[in-house]
Write a protein that holds these residues in place. Structure first.
Motif, PDB file in Angstrom:
ATOM      1  N   GLN A  56      17.980  -5.187  41.347  1.00  0.00           N
ATOM      2  CA  GLN A  56      18.376  -6.579  41.309  1.00  0.00           C
ATOM      3  C   GLN A  56      17.213  -7.470  40.867  1.00  0.00           C
ATOM      4  O   GLN A  56      17.424  -8.474  40.173  1.00  0.00           O
ATOM      5  CB  GLN A  56      18.864  -7.015  42.694  1.00  0.00           C
ATOM      6  N   GLN A  57      15.983  -7.132  41.293  1.00  0.00           N
ATOM      7  CA  GLN A  57      14.817  -7.886  40.841  1.00  0.00           C
ATOM      8  C   GLN A  57      14.670  -7.808  39.325  1.00  0.00           C
ATOM      9  O   GLN A  57      14.353  -8.805  38.660  1.00  0.00           O
ATOM     10  CB  GLN A  57      13.547  -7.348  41.516  1.00  0.00           C
TER      11      GLN A  57
ATOM     12  N   THR B 273      17.351  -3.149  45.662  1.00  0.00           N
ATOM     13  CA  THR B 273      16.595  -4.404  45.576  1.00  0.00           C
ATOM     14  C   THR B 273      15.786  -4.455  44.285  1.00  0.00           C
ATOM     15  O   THR B 273      15.734  -5.493  43.599  1.00  0.00           O
ATOM     16  CB  THR B 273      15.656  -4.555  46.779  1.00  0.00           C
TER      17      THR B 273
ATOM     18  N   ARG C 134      12.213  -2.813  33.291  1.00  0.00           N
ATOM     19  CA  ARG C 134      13.391  -3.496  32.766  1.00  0.00           C
ATOM     20  C   ARG C 134      13.593  -3.104  31.306  1.00  0.00           C
ATOM     21  O   ARG C 134      12.639  -3.034  30.541  1.00  0.00           O
ATOM     22  CB  ARG C 134      13.196  -5.016  32.884  1.00  0.00           C
TER      23      ARG C 134
ATOM     24  N   GLN D  34      17.102  -7.270  37.189  1.00  0.00           N
ATOM     25  CA  GLN D  34      18.181  -8.030  36.579  1.00  0.00           C
ATOM     26  C   GLN D  34      17.804  -9.505  36.469  1.00  0.00           C
ATOM     27  O   GLN D  34      18.122 -10.164  35.480  1.00  0.00           O
ATOM     28  CB  GLN D  34      19.457  -7.882  37.424  1.00  0.00           C
ATOM     29  N   ARG D  35      17.112 -10.005  37.475  1.00  0.00           N
ATOM     30  CA  ARG D  35      16.769 -11.423  37.504  1.00  0.00           C
ATOM     31  C   ARG D  35      15.512 -11.708  36.703  1.00  0.00           C
ATOM     32  O   ARG D  35      15.206 -12.844  36.392  1.00  0.00           O
ATOM     33  CB  ARG D  35      16.542 -11.894  38.947  1.00  0.00           C
ATOM     34  N   ALA D  36      14.764 -10.645  36.400  1.00  0.00           N
ATOM     35  CA  ALA D  36      13.506 -10.834  35.682  1.00  0.00           C
ATOM     36  C   ALA D  36      13.771 -10.979  34.176  1.00  0.00           C
ATOM     37  O   ALA D  36      14.917 -11.015  33.721  1.00  0.00           O
ATOM     38  CB  ALA D  36      12.586  -9.653  35.965  1.00  0.00           C
ATOM     39  N   SER D  37      12.679 -11.040  33.467  1.00  0.00           N
ATOM     40  CA  SER D  37      12.761 -11.140  32.016  1.00  0.00           C
ATOM     41  C   SER D  37      11.624 -10.349  31.410  1.00  0.00           C
ATOM     42  O   SER D  37      10.612 -10.089  32.081  1.00  0.00           O
ATOM     43  CB  SER D  37      12.699 -12.604  31.580  1.00  0.00           C
TER      44      SER D  37
ATOM     45  N   GLU E  51      15.619  -4.306  27.902  1.00  0.00           N
ATOM     46  CA  GLU E  51      16.359  -5.406  27.291  1.00  0.00           C
ATOM     47  C   GLU E  51      16.293  -5.245  25.778  1.00  0.00           C
ATOM     48  O   GLU E  51      15.353  -4.661  25.223  1.00  0.00           O
ATOM     49  CB  GLU E  51      15.769  -6.754  27.730  1.00  0.00           C
TER      50      GLU E  51
END
Length: 826
Positions: free
Chosen positions: A142-143, A139, A173, A145-148, A175
């Motif tokens: 996935q959070q 989870t 995250r 992945q959807r975040a920025s 990036e």
């Protein structure tokens, strides 16, 4: 001055124990209300303090957690920078793992550190494993992945697959410069690190510390549970967010734990209130007992004073208190009534002021004996002068007592002698003794009169028989002589004399019979005229009789002999009141009362009355004698001059006739007697009864019974002349035998009452037992109300008074036989 009034109670409300109970109860209620208010306030303050404590703790834990997480975040940021460095691609996996281990070295809260690529596959780790691992389905990955940006994600707690230890991860995250997702840096956090840290805070049983994600999912939980035997209650919670992290600290505590000190304080408060309440109750009970004792003492004092006051006020004898040779100090109502003076008046008087002059020295001598100590008490008779002037005879008992007197000013009490006296009024006793002696004398006189009456009754009966023969044969002689001849006048005068003799016998019989005879219409003026003619003969020459009669048509229901007695006794009383001569004025007039009126002796309602007034110019009657003149046997004449029955007989006859007597008199002004008698409607006969036509018979058989042979013979002649068939008997026994032998032979019975062997009443009873319908005429020389009631009870048709005149027997026979004929026809 001795105060004999009831003393006022010093304590105004000793009996109102309910006020004490109410006050004590109110105080206890206020005490408990205060205790409850304090308990409620303590509870509120305790809970507020608990809230502040939990809030402070949560804030401290949040800050401490933030500092711990900031160290982790710093490692993740530094690792993220290294992981995104392009030169990292030239680093071998072993070097990468070594770099990660170097990063977490010395950081106990981080269990391991790993790098995952954009697909979720592990590319580096601090764990000693070569087994591939993918977190793509996690989870938190996935959070990310959807975040920025440089987002952080924190997972829910879980157990590691390799060691089975509880932990959670903090991931960052990765990036590139274009914002493309490149993977995640994941730090495995030691669950036990935070739990032990929270445990070390030591909040005690019933508390809990939780590290929560923003969605409320618990990350780290520490609970210090209550013992199993303790009841779970409501829990108090405090939330504080962890600065700069998506986490929050929740600190909770069971309300029972938070209120533990409050319960202790509550128990202490309740115990204190109970102790104070018990003290108040004990104090109230003690006060009530004290007041009851005070009330009992006061009640005993009042009862003693009330008993003394009751004896003093209600004693049937007079009681007085005084100093020797001084004014009265206290007197009771009986003594006040005895002498007619009030308390205030007696307090201003000396004893000698109301003592009879003849007894002043006697009283003083006895008081001197008491004062000198010769006697402790004395008893003697003395006379007082009542306020109205009359003499009051008393028996006095006087005793000397020594009492302590407290003066009104401040001074020591001193002893003084007082006289206590009881006074018994013996005036009535002395009067009763005199009256008893007088009554004994009157009783002896009445016994003489009774014997005389009995003797007179016997004589009157025989005399009536003689008069019957005289009047009977006189009537026959009157019918036999020629009208207008001197013989007729002689016979008429003889008959009038016989009538006067008949009236004389009636007056004699008054002494020997009780009650009145049958009342008949009486022509008042005629009877009074005849009585006055008889009175004139006996009046002394020094007395003039003035008569004024103005009621020629007045009739009363009664007996002429009784009216004759009233006039005779009133005139005799007037003659006695004028020993030196004077005038008697007799008036007769009609009088009408429009409203009820009271007289000196009797009261009358509205109606028509005949008023007989007898006034004299004699010595008059004093007020004290005026009340007693109508008492039987009361007389002011000397012994042997009168019996005292005259006016009593007048008052008795007038009362029996429903009349009244009014007496007015004053010493030296004569006396006036007004007799009021109710009148009736009646018509005076215009025909001389001696010459009136008599009703005749039709041959009816008459049984005639009388023990006097002359009267039987005369009766047979009179009945035969009246056209009846008489059968005469001089024996009642012989008459009864004749009737019993042939009851239907006779149509009417005429019998005498007083006969030997069998009276007329007894004969009538026997006859009616055989023939109840036969009329019976009873003849008696001593008619009385008792005889008439007896005759009426056995249905005797009529009672005739001896001597019986021809007209009387003719009318009586005609009346009863006509009534029998009417009943037969019906």
């Amino acid at each position: 001055m001795v105060d004999t009034t009831r003393p006022k109670c010093g304590f105004p409300w000793p009996g109102r124990y309910w006020l004490i109970g109410l006050g004590g109860g109110l105080l206890i209620v206020l005490l408990w209300v205060g205790a409850v208010a304090d308990i409620a306030r303590f509870r509120r303050l305790t809970l507020e303090y608990n809230e502040r404590e939990l809030s402070s703790l949560a804030r401290a834990l949040a800050e401490q957690t933030a500092r711990s997480l900031q160290g982790i975040e710093f490692i993740l940021v530094r690792t993220s920078t290294w992981a995104l460095d392009p030169r990292r691609t030239q680093t071998s996996p072993a070097d990468s793992d070594a770099f990660l281990r170097e990063e977490i070295n010395g950081v106990p809260q981080i269990h391991h550190l790993e790098i995952f690529d954009a697909a979720g596959n592990r590319t580096a780790t601090t764990l000693l494993t070569t087994k591939p691992l993918s977190v793509a389905d996690r989870t938190y990955f996935q959070q990310l992945q959807r975040a920025s940006g440089n987002a952080l994600a924190i997972s829910e707690p879980f157990k590691s697959l390799s060691e089975g230890r509880p932990m959670f991860v903090v991931a960052r995250r990765l990036e590139d410069a274009q914002g493309q997702f490149k993977g995640a840096i994941v730090a495995g956090i030691e669950y036990e690190y935070f739990r032990k840290f929270y445990e070390q805070v030591g909040l005690g049983p019933g508390t809990a510390i939780r590290l929560l994600r923003t969605d409320g999912t618990p990350v780290v939980v520490f609970e210090d549970r209550l013992p199993a035997d303790r009841t779970q209650t409501q829990t108090r919670y405090v939330h504080r967010p962890v600065p700069h992290f998506p986490l929050a600290i929740e600190v909770s505590r069971e309300e029972a734990v938070a209120l533990a000190m409050w319960r202790t304080l509550t128990i202490d408060e309740l115990i204190g209130a109970a102790v104070l309440s018990l003290f108040i109750m004990v104090l109230a009970v003690a006060l009530v007992r004290q007041l009851r004792n005070l009330r009992r003492v006061n009640s005993q004092l009042r009862s003693s004073q009330q008993r003394w006051r009751a004896v003093f006020d209600n004693a049937p004898v007079g009681i007085m208190l005084l100093r020797p040779r001084d004014h009265y100090m206290a007197v009771n109502p009986s003594f006040q009534r005895m002498v007619g003076y009030s308390t205030a008046e007696l307090e201003q008087m000396m004893p000698a002021d109301i003592t009879h002059p003849d007894d002043i020295q006697l009283t003083q001598r006895h008081i001197d004996q008491l004062v000198c100590g010769e006697h402790d008490s004395v008893r003697f008779e003395k006379r007082y002068l009542h306020r109205d002037g009359r003499v009051v005879w008393t028996v006095m008992n006087i005793a000397r007592v020594t009492v302590s007197v407290e003066p009104s000013h401040r001074a020591a009490p001193h002893l003084t002698d007082l006289l206590v006296s009881t006074v018994e009024d013996v005036t009535q006793r002395r009067d009763d003794e005199q009256a008893r002696r007088l009554l004994e004398s009157q009783l002896r006189q009445s016994q003489k009169l009774e014997a005389l009456g009995t003797f007179a009754g016997g004589i009157a009966h025989d005399f009536n028989n003689i008069l019957g023969a005289i009047l009977g044969y006189g009537e026959r002689a009157l019918h036999a002589v020629a009208k207008g001849s001197p013989e007729q006048r002689y016979v008429e005068q003889m008959l009038k004399a016989g009538d006067r003799a008949r009236s004389l016998v009636e007056r004699i019989l008054t002494f020997s019979r009780s009650g009145l005879t049958t009342r008949l219409p009486v022509h008042v003026e005629q009877v009074i005229t005849e009585t006055i003619d008889l009175m004139r003969i006996r009046l002394p020459d020094t007395i003039r009789l003035d008569v004024q009669l103005d009621a020629p048509y007045a009739f009363i229901a009664g007996d002429p002999a009784h009216l004759h007695q009233v006039v005779t006794n009133l005139c005799s009383n007037a003659v006695h009141a004028m020993p030196h001569g004077g005038t008697i004025r007799l008036e007769l007039a009609l009088h009408r009362l429009e409203a009820p009126r009271s007289f000196s002796h009797g009261a009358l309602g509205p109606g028509d009355f005949v008023r007989l007034s007898v006034r004299d110019s004699g010595v008059g009657i004093s007020p004290e004698l005026l009340e007693r003149i109508f008492n039987p046997f009361f007389t002011t004449r000397k012994a042997g001059e009168g019996t005292g029955l005259g006016l009593a007989l007048v008052e008795g006859i007038v009362r029996e006739y429903s009349g009244a007597v009014n007496v007015r008199s004053a010493p030296g002004e004569g006396a006036s007697f007004d007799v009021y008698l109710p009148v009736i409607d009646a018509v005076e006969a215009d025909v001389d009864p001696l010459r009136a036509a008599l009703p005749l018979g039709n041959g009816q058989s008459v049984l005639l019974v009388d023990d006097e042979e002359a009267l039987v013979g005369l009766g047979e002649e009179v009945l035969a002349e009246l056209r009846y068939e008489p059968i005469g008997f001089t024996s009642s026994e012989a008459a009864w035998l004749a009737f019993h032998a042939n009851p239907q032979r006779f149509d009417v019975v005429v019998t005498d009452q007083t006969m030997p062997n069998m009276t007329g009443i007894e004969l009538a009873l026997r006859i009616h037992a055989i023939r109840p319908d036969i009329p019976i005429l009873l003849v008696s020389g001593n008619n009385s109300a008792v005889l008439e009631r007896e005759a009426k009870a056995i249905h005797i048709s009529a009672v005739l008074r001896k001597p019986v005149r021809q007209a009387d027997i003719a009318r009586a026979l005609s009346r009863v036989l006509a009534r029998e004929d009417d009943e037969t026809a019906t």
